[in-house]
Design an enzyme around this catalytic site. Structure first.
Site, PDB file in Angstrom:
ATOM      1  N   GLY A  67       0.815  -1.208   0.000  1.00  0.00           N
ATOM      2  CA  GLY A  67       0.000   0.000   0.000  1.00  0.00           C
ATOM      3  C   GLY A  67       0.848   1.257   0.000  1.00  0.00           C
ATOM      4  O   GLY A  67       2.062   1.206   0.222  1.00  0.00           O
ATOM      5  N   SER A  68       0.208   2.363  -0.290  1.00  0.00           N
ATOM      6  CA  SER A  68       0.898   3.655  -0.278  1.00  0.00           C
ATOM      7  C   SER A  68      -0.089   4.728   0.120  1.00  0.00           C
ATOM      8  O   SER A  68      -1.309   4.554   0.008  1.00  0.00           O
ATOM      9  CB  SER A  68       1.491   3.964  -1.655  1.00  0.00           C
ATOM     10  N   GLY A  69       0.453   5.847   0.602  1.00  0.00           N
ATOM     11  CA  GLY A  69      -0.392   6.957   1.024  1.00  0.00           C
ATOM     12  C   GLY A  69       0.354   8.262   0.893  1.00  0.00           C
ATOM     13  O   GLY A  69       1.455   8.316   0.316  1.00  0.00           O
ATOM     14  N   GLY A  70      -0.241   9.309   1.436  1.00  0.00           N
ATOM     15  CA  GLY A  70       0.346  10.632   1.312  1.00  0.00           C
ATOM     16  C   GLY A  70       1.703  10.768   1.968  1.00  0.00           C
ATOM     17  O   GLY A  70       2.522  11.600   1.569  1.00  0.00           O
ATOM     18  N   PHE A  71       1.983   9.925   2.997  1.00  0.00           N
ATOM     19  CA  PHE A  71       3.235  10.056   3.732  1.00  0.00           C
ATOM     20  C   PHE A  71       4.207   8.904   3.494  1.00  0.00           C
ATOM     21  O   PHE A  71       5.204   8.801   4.185  1.00  0.00           O
ATOM     22  CB  PHE A  71       2.965  10.197   5.230  1.00  0.00           C
ATOM     23  N   GLY A  72       3.931   8.016   2.529  1.00  0.00           N
ATOM     24  CA  GLY A  72       4.911   6.983   2.255  1.00  0.00           C
ATOM     25  C   GLY A  72       4.319   5.661   1.834  1.00  0.00           C
ATOM     26  O   GLY A  72       3.207   5.592   1.295  1.00  0.00           O
ATOM     27  N   VAL A  74       3.784   1.227   2.550  1.00  0.00           N
ATOM     28  CA  VAL A  74       3.584   0.180   3.542  1.00  0.00           C
ATOM     29  C   VAL A  74       3.976  -1.153   2.918  1.00  0.00           C
ATOM     30  O   VAL A  74       3.593  -1.457   1.779  1.00  0.00           O
ATOM     31  CB  VAL A  74       2.122   0.122   4.027  1.00  0.00           C
ATOM     32  N   ASP A 189      -8.388  10.501  13.607  1.00  0.00           N
ATOM     33  CA  ASP A 189      -8.647  10.085  12.222  1.00  0.00           C
ATOM     34  C   ASP A 189      -9.341   8.729  12.194  1.00  0.00           C
ATOM     35  O   ASP A 189      -8.995   7.862  11.386  1.00  0.00           O
ATOM     36  CB  ASP A 189      -7.349  10.041  11.426  1.00  0.00           C
TER      37      ASP A 189
END
Length: 330
Positions: A67-72, A74, A189
């Site tokens: 996975g990936s997101g706004g801060f990096g 996984v 959150d």
């Protein structure tokens, strides 16, 4: 620069200083004595309780991106013989926000609770670049956590083929909130995407990148900018007011509504929704069939309404919610 992780929060009392090649935000890599995670001779049960400021990179294996997101990014992998999730926090456009997100992730790292994703180790060093196949130039930190499950609650909600048990899941989530709030931590959150489901159907709250610490359960902290997801954000936060544990209860109310309806809470323009939530007390529709007298959610309609009350003092606490949910399950 971020402050070091306090030593008093790192290791159990039966661990001492060990010599080894490792990474630690507490010391430069000079070959001197330093804190590190135990080697394979340490019993698995004891290693699984470890929260350390060190990642022993040579024990981090078989990594695959999940996975990936706004801060990096996984990854899923193996660490000290245990399946883990590894979050690699990178520097986004807003460097300060990226650093704050990394350190906020560790607010609950010292906690052990069956409904919280457990942190095993974390480091601000980039010694794992070779292992992870990345350049460490923009890396702020790495966090090794238990691998709680393959699916999150959002995937379950929006997959009709997946069975969903709102009452059981709600109780798990509230247990996590009650423990967090008793320790002076507000998640900030809470939403279905941040709730992991184990193979046994247990919910574990994850992703503390927006969390804050308060001195007591009823204390508050003011912040000019609050992270999180706008659809689940309490109206007082949207107005820039204080942070209290009741903001998590509001988010829980939205999440509980989603579990019963299996629908997104709002549709439309982001700014219009935010304005309507604040100015006109817009909330998801409680007149759906699932909340009718013959629907499975009928007994939860009033509870949801109290959770997302515009007045924070009218919302139940997590402790009160847990009592009510336990009584409903009898």
């Amino acid at each position: 620069m971020p402050s070091p992780i306090p030593v008093t929060r790192l290791l159990p009392t039966d661990f001492g200083l060990l010599v080894g090649v490792c990474s630690s935000p507490l010391t430069k890599h000079t070959g001197a004595l330093t804190l590190r995670v135990p080697n394979r001779t340490v019993p698995t049960k004891l290693a699984s309780r470890l929260w350390s400021s060190v990642i022993y990179w040579r024990e981090l294996r078989d990594l695959e991106p999940i996975g990936s997101g706004g801060f990096g990014l996984v990854f899923k992998g193996s660490y000290l013989g245990e399946t883990v999730a590894v979050k690699r926090v990178k520097c986004a456009k807003n460097k300060l926000a990226s650093r704050q997100s990394f350190w906020a992730e560790l607010n609950a790292a010292h906690l052990r609770h069956p409904n919280l994703v457990r942190v095993i180790a974390a480091s601000t060093q980039a010694n794992g670049d070779d292992v992870m196949g990345e350049s460490g130039d923009s890396v702020i930190g790495t966090i090794v956590m238990e691998f709680a499950g393959e699916m999150n609650l959002q995937q379950v909600i929006y997959s009709p083929a997946e069975p969903l048990r709102p009452e059981s899941y709600a109780t798990d989530i509230v247990r996590a909130l009650q423990h967090l709030h008793s320790q002076g931590i507000v998640h900030l959150d809470l939403k279905p995407a941040n709730v992991i489901l184990t193979r046994n159907g247990v919910c574990k709250l994850a992703d503390f990148g927006c969390s804050v610490k308060v001195e007591t359960q009823h204390a508050s902290v003011c912040r000019s900018e609050i992270g999180g997801t706008y659809t689940h954000r309490a109206p007082e936060l949207l107005k820039g007011h204080e942070v209290t544990p009741s903001v998590d209860v509001y988010s829980f109310g939205i999440t509980l509504w989603q579990m019963f309806t299996r629908e997104p809470p709002y549709e439309g323009d982001r700014q219009h929704i935010i304005y309507a939530v604040v100015a006109y007390e817009l909330r998801p529709d409680l007149n759906k069939d699932v909340f009718s007298p013959t629907g499975p959610g009928c007994v939860f309609k009033e509870l949801i309404g109290r959770c997302w009350s515009a007045e924070p003092s009218n919302r139940p606490t997590a402790e009160q919610l847990l009592t009510e949910l336990c009584e409903l399950s009898l």
